[in-house]
Write an enzyme that holds these catalytic residues in place. Structure first.
Site, PDB file in Angstrom:
ATOM      1  CG  HIS A 134      -1.770  -1.219   1.350  1.00  0.00           C
ATOM      2  ND1 HIS A 134      -2.916  -1.461   0.626  1.00  0.00           N
ATOM      3  CD2 HIS A 134      -1.576  -2.319   2.120  1.00  0.00           C
ATOM      4  CE1 HIS A 134      -3.407  -2.635   0.959  1.00  0.00           C
ATOM      5  NE2 HIS A 134      -2.604  -3.197   1.858  1.00  0.00           N
ATOM      6  CE  LYS A 182      11.189  20.332 -10.573  1.00  0.00           C
ATOM      7  NZ  LYS A 182      10.104  20.801 -11.459  1.00  0.00           N
ATOM      8  CD  GLU A 206       8.323  13.246 -15.506  1.00  0.00           C
ATOM      9  OE1 GLU A 206       8.367  14.007 -16.488  1.00  0.00           O
ATOM     10  OE2 GLU A 206       8.338  13.647 -14.324  1.00  0.00           O
TER      11      GLU A 206
END
Length: 383
Positions: free
Chosen positions: A70, A197, A204
């Protein structure tokens, strides 16, 4: 134009080449040859993925990380064991492709337009010359069959799903809140306005290709759902989903293989996170079970210990032996071995377990598998 020039240059000999053949059986023959060729290429790329994963697993057999259910910290595991989970997925993908290849490797040549030909042709010879296993058994089915395309794309859907899963976890693990993973700059991009960043664009994009390949499967399934025997012009729509799937799955596998090869793991960060969240609770419960306490009872006892720790702002290792003994009389000084996170993975020493010893054994098994499949590729699956 090339066909016209060939006919002009060779005369009637060139015109005879079409005898006993049709565009229908020649097109599907080409399609099978194309699919077979790229199955072999994809298998090689998957073997490279498994090799990189097993090399890393061997290196990190004793490296401890948190295991999740989970996506909550559950139990400590070996990083090597984690990486081998993905090697197992890619092994299944290879096995599916090998099985798919058997059904691809059937020659439809000689089925002609749909009914075969009146000419005395040797379909076994043409099948052998093109390295097919055998000729197809029904000319009607041969011309209209695209099951092999559907099966191949379906297998590629499973491959890209596995790639998407590891991409998702790597994206999470390289987030500063986890800081488990570092990727080379060449796999990252910067932000147009935020200089700090480092975006995992390659991961992705791999994750994003999943929907595209899934769509290709729906495309070909929909095209085939109302095809009457034998050839219909809408069968030309089989090319785009097949070619697009091949291009994208190869691109994703090449990128993933290079990325995994270059990935580095923050062992200390993973270790410290694995300690959090009472991850050895099950080990403590199992300790009591081995002393004769029913598991549900031991589960409740450990729950009480965790509640006590939370109230006192302590961990298991902060508790004295006297404190632990207040929870059950069976608790003795041998519990110290159980409260060691290294022993948590060491003691799970059975087939499929996370112990370093089992990781090493599994790595050797994968290396044998890589060699076996590589040998098959070299002989073009002739065995």
């Amino acid at each position: 134009l090339s066909c016209f020039l060939f006919d002009v240059s060779t005369g009637d000999t060139g015109r005879k080449l079409h005898t006993g053949r049709s565009r229908n059986d020649m097109i599907v023959t080409d399609l099978r040859l194309y699919t077979r060729k790229h199955i072999d290429i994809i298998i090689e790329l998957l073997l490279t993925m498994i090799k990189h994963l097993t090399d890393l697993s061997d290196k990190h057999a004793k490296t401890i990380m948190p295991g999740f259910t989970h996506f909550q910290i559950a139990q400590p595991i070996s990083l090597g064991h984690y990486l081998l989970a993905y090697a197992s997925m890619f092994q299944r993908d290879i096995n599916r492709l090998i099985d798919c290849r058997k059904r691809v490797n059937i020659s439809p040549l000689g089925s002609a337009a749909l009914a075969g030909t009146t000419h005395h042709i040797n379909r076994y010879l043409t099948a052998k010359l093109l390295d097919f296993e055998k000729p197809s058994e029904n000319s009607l089915d041969s011309i209209s069959d695209r099951d092999f395309v559907i099966e191949f794309i379906s297998t590629c859907c499973l491959i890209v799903m596995h790639l998407s899963r590891i991409s998702e976890e790597f994206i999470i693990f390289m987030n500063p809140q986890f800081n488990f993973l570092t990727l080379p700059e060449s796999f990252l991009t910067g932000s147009s306005i935020m200089p700090q960043k480092k975006n995992p664009d390659v991961l992705e994009l791999i994750r994003g290709k999943t929907g595209r390949i899934y769509a290709n499967l729906i495309n070909i399934l929909t095209t085939m759902k109302c095809q009457t025997l034998a050839y219909n012009k809408d069968l030309q729509e089989d090319k785009l989903p097949l070619f697009d799937t091949v291009d994208n799955i190869i691109m994703c596998l090449v990128a993933s293989g290079k990325l995994i090869e270059k990935a580095t793991f923050n062992e200390q960060e993973m270790y410290e996170t694995a300690i959090k969240g009472f991850s050895i609770s099950t080990d403590v419960a199992d300790y009591l079970v081995k002393k004769g306490v029913p598991f549900r009872t031991s589960h409740e006892i450990v729950g009480s210990i965790i509640k006590y720790c939370n109230e006192k702002h302590k961990t298991f290792k902060d508790l004295s032996l006297a404190e632990l003994k207040t929870f059950h009389s069976y608790i003795s000084d041998d519990i110290i071995d159980i409260l060691c996170i290294e022993n948590s993975i060491k003691f799970k020493n059975h087939i499929g377990g996370t112990s370093p010893e089992q990781v090493k054994i599994t790595v050797q098994g994968f290396r044998f598998y890589i060699q076996k499949i590589t040998n098959k590729l070299e002989f073009k699956f002739s065995d």
